[in-house]
Enzyme design. Structure first.
Site, PDB file in Angstrom:
ATOM      1  N   LYS A 177      35.430  34.405  35.304  1.00 18.17           N
ATOM      2  CA  LYS A 177      35.878  34.073  33.953  1.00 18.17           C
ATOM      3  C   LYS A 177      35.791  32.569  33.779  1.00 18.17           C
ATOM      4  O   LYS A 177      35.823  31.811  34.759  1.00 18.17           O
ATOM      5  CB  LYS A 177      37.324  34.542  33.713  1.00 18.17           C
ATOM      6  CG  LYS A 177      37.662  34.805  32.255  1.00 18.17           C
ATOM      7  CD  LYS A 177      37.086  36.106  31.743  1.00 18.17           C
ATOM      8  CE  LYS A 177      37.513  36.391  30.323  1.00 18.17           C
ATOM      9  NZ  LYS A 177      37.050  37.707  29.853  1.00 18.17           N
ATOM     10  N   ASP A 199      34.156  35.678  24.738  1.00 20.88           N
ATOM     11  CA  ASP A 199      35.544  36.112  24.782  1.00 20.88           C
ATOM     12  C   ASP A 199      36.185  35.518  23.530  1.00 20.88           C
ATOM     13  O   ASP A 199      35.474  35.197  22.559  1.00 20.88           O
ATOM     14  CB  ASP A 199      36.222  35.629  26.077  1.00 20.88           C
ATOM     15  CG  ASP A 199      37.576  36.302  26.330  1.00 20.88           C
ATOM     16  OD1 ASP A 199      37.576  37.481  26.709  1.00 20.88           O
ATOM     17  OD2 ASP A 199      38.611  35.653  26.141  1.00 20.88           O
TER      18      ASP A 199
END
Length: 457
Positions: free
Chosen positions: A137, A177
């Site tokens: 991430k 995201d």
């Protein structure tokens, strides 16, 4: 904890407790990461009881420590030529199953703890998809809201100028995201190509269709969430038909969860953003919602200008006070606490499934499980987005493009498989019906076995 009590614990429980205590000592300030780790650790004791070799090889300590955390400065100029400095991150957590894979988040709340929690969750979510992708991430504390396209482009170019050296189609494949959609991915992709001098389409996913992207990617997380709930309902001899659904959020996940739930015959009555929520007792008008959010980029409060019978309320938590059969939290982490969970239960909710990452805190999860609510945890229920990202990687590698229906069909089958694997793992380890335990175990075992085969490194 007294020694007498400790001695009564199984070796597996002692091992898990010991690793978690060490983790807390090392990361005492990282609240979100510790919350994510604790939720998974609780589930894994029966696994270590059946697999003492995992304790012998200290698998848990190895999995909870990222392979690497990359932090870097991002310097950019606004339209008034003022210089700004933000911090960028990439957490490459685990690549046993495949190259690191996970989104980039641009939001002022981004910090190392949030990046680690998201990357840690991504390991098991990606494992559950059955696709060859590991967990990672990244992102920045940059806030794209209120910025011009030129400012966002300059920031993305500055961000990629550092990030490019850490990623690659067979190394680490970022995606979008919160705060990173098709526009941002396009700017990041363009800068990567300029620096590398090569067309490596598989290095980023979430690209626009026609330019290396996959059809159905925008819809994937929301559609996948509903496909997962579809399986939960089928096992309970129910369907979406005529169910009242409450949804939080109004981004891609929420919009396309609403769309698919409506296609399945449900009436969705709520949506929200960071300022407040809408209650439309006649059902959310999807075209109005898309006009507000996807075309105009307005606040959700303007919905009542189109639908005067709807009610807008400031503040987000009240969205869970609306009676519903199915609740789909699709906004952000920890949006449902114990009080919200108890309100949902008292109002008759039957199913809760997480579209956002970790939207229910541990107290809320326990309330749902202890009261017999069908609960779909995020790492299983919202895995549709990364599943289609993996399908985008496959198309890039093969230089082919699948139709929307082909991708959607593969997505539906993947979500069905994730549900089945989670259900079966829960049953195998003595927690029948508990999809939290089942999803954690099903995702973990694959990674643990991979670590055993690769030896100590």
């Amino acid at each position: 904890m007294t020694l007498e009590v400790l001695s009564k614990k199984s070796a597996a429980q002692q091992y898990v407790d010991s690793v978690f205590e060490q983790l807390k000592q090392k990361n005492s300030h990282q609240v979100e990461f510790l919350q994510a780790a604790e939720e998974i650790f609780i589930s894994l004791v029966p696994v270590f009881e059946q697999h003492p070799e995992y304790i012998e090889h200290n698998i848990l300590s190895r999995i909870v420590e990222p392979d690497r955390i990359i932090s870097f400065r991002v310097t950019w100029q606004d339209d008034q030529n003022q210089v700004h400095v933000n911090r960028g991150y990439r957490v490459q957590f685990n690549n046993v199953v495949g190259p690191y894979k996970g989104g980039l988040r641009f939001h002022p709340t981004v910090n190392e703890s949030i990046m680690k929690f998201l990357a840690f969750e991504q390991i098991f979510k990606n494992s559950l998809t059955g696709q060859p992708i590991g967990g990672g991430k990244g992102g920045s504390d940059f806030n794209p809201k209120g910025k011009s396209d030129s400012e966002i482009m300059r920031f993305c170019q500055a961000f990629m100028t550092e990030l490019y050296r850490h990623i690659g189609p067979d190394v680490d494949v970022p995606a979008g995201d919160i705060g990173v959609g098709g526009r941002e991915i396009g700017y990041l992709w363009g800068q990567y190509k300029r620096i590398r001098g090569a067309y490596e389409a598989g290095v980023l996913t979430g690209k626009q269709p026609g330019y290396g992207g996959s059809l159905a990617r925008k819809e994937a997380t929301g559609y996948g969430l509903v496909y997962f709930v579809e399986q939960m309902l089928l096992d309970a001899n129910e369907t979406f038909e005529d169910k009242i659904v409450a949804v939080s959020g109004s981004g891609n996940v929420a919009i396309y969860a609403i769309e698919k739930a409506q296609q399945f015959g449900a009436k969705v009555v709520t949506c929200s953003d960071s300022s407040g929520y809408i209650y439309d007792p006649t059902g959310i008008d999807l075209e109005v919602l898309k006009e507000i959010k996807e075309v105009k980029g307005d606040r959700i409060s303007t919905y009542v200008n189109y639908r005067p019978n709807a009610v807008y309320t400031e503040g987000c938590t009240g969205v869970w006070s609306i009676p519903c059969d199915i609740a789909l939290p699709c906004a952000t982490q920890n949006e449902i606490n114990g009080d919200s969970a108890r309100t949902l239960i008292s109002n008759g909710v039957k199913v809760v499934a997480e579209g956002a990452n970790m939207p229910s805190d541990l107290e809320a999860i326990n309330e749902f499980l202890n009261n017999g609510i069908l609960f779909g945890p995020a790492k299983a229920a919202n895995a549709g987005g990364v599943a289609v990202s993996a399908l985008e990687m496959a198309q890039n590698s093969s230089r082919i493009s699948w139709t929307f229906d082909e991708v959607d069909g593969k997505l539906r089958n993947i979500m069905k498989s994730i549900y089945s694997e989670s259900k079966e793992a829960a049953e195998k380890y003595g927690y029948a019906g508990n999809l939290v335990v089942g999803a954690n175990i099903a995702g973990f075992v694959k990674v643990a076995n991979g670590l055993l085969t690769e030896g100590v490194y």
